[in-house]
Design a protein around this motif. Structure first.
Motif, mmCIF file in Angstrom:
data_model
loop_
_atom_site.group_PDB
_atom_site.id
_atom_site.type_symbol
_atom_site.label_atom_id
_atom_site.label_comp_id
_atom_site.label_asym_id
_atom_site.label_seq_id
_atom_site.Cartn_x
_atom_site.Cartn_y
_atom_site.Cartn_z
ATOM 1 N N PRO A 378 1.696 6.021 4.233
ATOM 2 C CA PRO A 378 1.320 5.149 5.349
ATOM 3 C C PRO A 378 2.410 5.179 6.433
ATOM 4 N N SER A 379 2.012 4.988 7.678
ATOM 5 C CA SER A 379 2.992 4.981 8.783
ATOM 6 C C SER A 379 3.841 3.714 8.699
ATOM 7 N N ALA A 380 4.987 3.711 9.419
ATOM 8 C CA ALA A 380 5.862 2.526 9.419
ATOM 9 C C ALA A 380 5.102 1.262 9.849
ATOM 10 N N PRO A 381 4.286 1.296 10.939
ATOM 11 C CA PRO A 381 3.562 0.070 11.315
ATOM 12 C C PRO A 381 2.622 -0.431 10.210
ATOM 13 N N ARG A 382 1.992 0.529 9.492
ATOM 14 C CA ARG A 382 1.068 0.131 8.416
ATOM 15 C C ARG A 382 1.859 -0.502 7.258
ATOM 16 N N LYS A 383 3.036 0.075 6.967
ATOM 17 C CA LYS A 383 3.875 -0.488 5.899
ATOM 18 C C LYS A 383 4.297 -1.917 6.262
ATOM 19 N N ILE A 384 4.624 -2.129 7.541
ATOM 20 C CA ILE A 384 5.046 -3.467 7.978
ATOM 21 C C ILE A 384 3.899 -4.463 7.784
ATOM 22 N N ALA A 385 2.667 -4.034 8.112
ATOM 23 C CA ALA A 385 1.497 -4.916 7.933
ATOM 24 C C ALA A 385 1.301 -5.263 6.455
ATOM 25 N N ILE A 386 1.456 -4.252 5.580
ATOM 26 C CA ILE A 386 1.328 -4.492 4.134
ATOM 27 C C ILE A 386 2.388 -5.513 3.696
ATOM 28 N N GLY A 387 3.614 -5.356 4.215
ATOM 29 C CA GLY A 387 4.703 -6.279 3.888
ATOM 30 C C GLY A 387 4.367 -7.722 4.242
ATOM 31 N N MET A 388 3.732 -7.904 5.401
ATOM 32 C CA MET A 388 3.340 -9.259 5.816
ATOM 33 C C MET A 388 2.355 -9.881 4.823
ATOM 34 N N GLY A 389 1.420 -9.052 4.367
ATOM 35 C CA GLY A 389 0.432 -9.551 3.392
ATOM 36 C C GLY A 389 1.108 -9.964 2.095
#
Length: 520
Positions: A378-389
């Motif tokens: 996953p791209s960095a922005p997608r990883k950040i979104a997963i982290g928020m969840g």
């Protein structure tokens, strides 16, 4: 470890070790800061929260100033060393023992806040600029593809410092208590301050609790009066904290030695154009049209806006979550006896987060590495979104565990026995920090990597500073945790953080495609 550092630039280990020493000192302070302010000055959780929020925000805000200073002067390494010296001075200011109970609250509280301000300024000169040096190492085409992994390794070292720091802080404080014939009690400082304010007029139940605890922690010592005990206990308890801050000064000095000894291994960001063919570098920057520069800046600020809410939730670990551990968790079952001191207290949960970072980073890197090999990372922005969840899930977990617990404001009217019966197992805090740390691994190192990749070349320092300024904004909202913690049911307090993290995740997912386009 050799395998881990394979395919990474030479200076990475040295920079990571220099940062580890500084973080060790920093985490010693963070583990005990809110409890120190409450115990020394008798301030409520809410007022302590304002000091904690202001300090934590200024650390990151001043990193923006540090970035500007280094970008303007082009003396990145000198700025980093100056930062270490200034930080050491700040720690010395709060390590000097002053009388407790304080004879003049405004004067001594101001002294402590000045010390914290000096630490924050030193940190601002040091923190962002060291990250610029690391980003610089990965601009070399040889190492470009390892940038994310490099920042994850760097982040892991930060946390090795963080594992041992809380144990050292608590160990020194408890050693000083036992050296003076006392035992540690989490709730005594607040009761002692209440007695100093209200004397024998304090509520009957609180007075009984104070007398009962006095018998438990005094190891057979006798006191002329309850007043005598209260003054002595507060003096010894706070002085132990002051001595713990001295350990932070020592660790900063270790950091400085490592950095100075390895200076030659680090790139010099001011000579960046020379590293590549000067003409090409100039052309690239010209080719990066005003429109593209604007797009990149918009993308960075969109990510900054989202992470504000993560930091507001995450950094509750040194604040409302530490108070929660002090008030609702059975601390009597955690005791490490080292002979000369006992390690026990709410502060030691602070080491759970860095411990998990250190153990999980290699796992996360391995998983991402395998996915990268298959072209599915996953791209960095997608990883950040997963982290928020994941962060939202951490607070859902704590919310469920808090159902049925009495409000914090009612604890003062409960007997010692009733309080003991409602205490939760320490595993609740371990579970909470485990989930929250998973979230952090998806957000913090990858955020740093994303910034160093997307920032226009001539704005590297300022953009790393702006990432830290966004963190500062999140931290300036930390006091909300204390206000909620002391005024609403616990489940409702944690629900606010569930909402903040979930909203961030949804926003981030909505922007993912655009952010991925810009990052290319």
């Amino acid at each position: 470890p050799k395998l881990m550092f394979k395919n990474h630039p030479k200076g990475l280990i040295a920079a990571s070790l220099a940062n580890m020493g500084e973080r060790f000192g920093f985490y010693i302070m963070m583990a005990i800061l809110t409890l120190f302010i409450s115990a020394k000055f008798g301030l409520s959780e809410q007022v302590t929260g304002y000091v904690y929020s202001a300090f934590y925000a200024s650390i990151y805000l001043l990193a923006l100033v540090g970035g500007v200073i280094a970008d303007r002067s082009k003396k990145y390494k000198a700025t980093i060393v100056t930062g270490l010296v200034v930080m050491a001075l700040g720690y010395v200011l709060i390590a000097i023992p002053t009388p407790t109970p304080v004879p003049n609250l405004p004067l001594y509280l101001t002294l402590t806040c000045v010390g914290l301000g000096v630490i924050a300024f030193g940190n601002g000169l040091f923190k962002g600029n060291l990250q610029v040096l690391i980003g610089q190492m990965y601009d070399n085409p040889l190492y470009q593809s390892a940038r994310d992994a490099g920042f994850q390794i760097f982040y892991m070292f930060i946390n090795i410092g963080g594992i041992f720091a809380p144990f050292m802080a608590v160990g020194i404080r408890n050693w000083w208590l036992s050296h003076n014939g006392f035992d540690y009690s989490a709730e005594l400082p607040a009761l002692c301050h209440q007695y100093l304010r209200e004397g024998d007029q304090m509520p009957q139940q609180a007075l009984e609790n104070l007398q009962s605890l006095m018998g438990k922690v005094s190891g057979g010592q006798t006191f002329a009066s309850l007043n005598d005990f209260v003054n002595q206990y507060l003096e010894v308890f706070s002085r132990g904290f002051h001595y713990a801050f001295i350990a932070a000064v020592v660790m900063i000095c270790v950091s400085m030695v490592i950095f100075l000894a390895n200076q030659k291994k680090f790139p010099d960001p001011s000579k960046k154009e020379v590293a590549t063919d000067g003409a090409v570098a100039g052309k690239e920057e010209v080719q990066m049209s005003a429109a593209e520069i604007k797009q990149r800046i918009y993308a960075l600020f969109a990510v900054f806006g989202v992470v504000i809410f993560f930091w507001m939730s995450f950094h509750q670990n040194g604040y409302s979550l530490t108070y929660f551990a002090r008030d609702y968790v059975d601390l009597s079952v955690i005791k490490i006896d080292l002979g000369f001191t006992q390690i026990k207290g709410a502060e030691i949960f602070q080491s759970v987060n860095p411990m998990i970072v250190v153990f999980l980073t290699p796992v996360v890197m391995y998983v991402f590495g395998r996915l990268r090999a298959k072209g599915k990372e996953p791209s960095a922005p997608r990883k950040i979104a997963i982290g928020m969840g994941i962060a939202a899930l951490a607070y859902v977990f704590l919310m469920v565990c808090s159902l049925g617990l009495p409000e914090q404001s009612t604890l003062g009217s409960m007997s010692e026995a009733a309080k003991h019966d409602m205490l939760l197992t320490p595993w609740v805090m371990v579970g909470m920090y485990f989930i929250l740390t998973m979230a952090e691994l998806f957000i913090s190192p990858l955020g740093l990597s994303f910034v160093s990749k997307v920032a226009p070349p001539h704005l590297q320092g300022v953009m790393q500073g702006a990432w830290l300024a966004a963190t500062a904004l999140g931290n300036s909202l930390l006091f909300i945790g204390g206000v909620l913690y002391t005024s609403v049911p616990l489940w409702a307090c944690w629900l606010v953080f569930v909402g903040a993290c979930a909203a961030s995740m949804i926003t981030m997912l909505a922007m993912v495609k655009w952010l991925e386009r810009v990052a290319k």
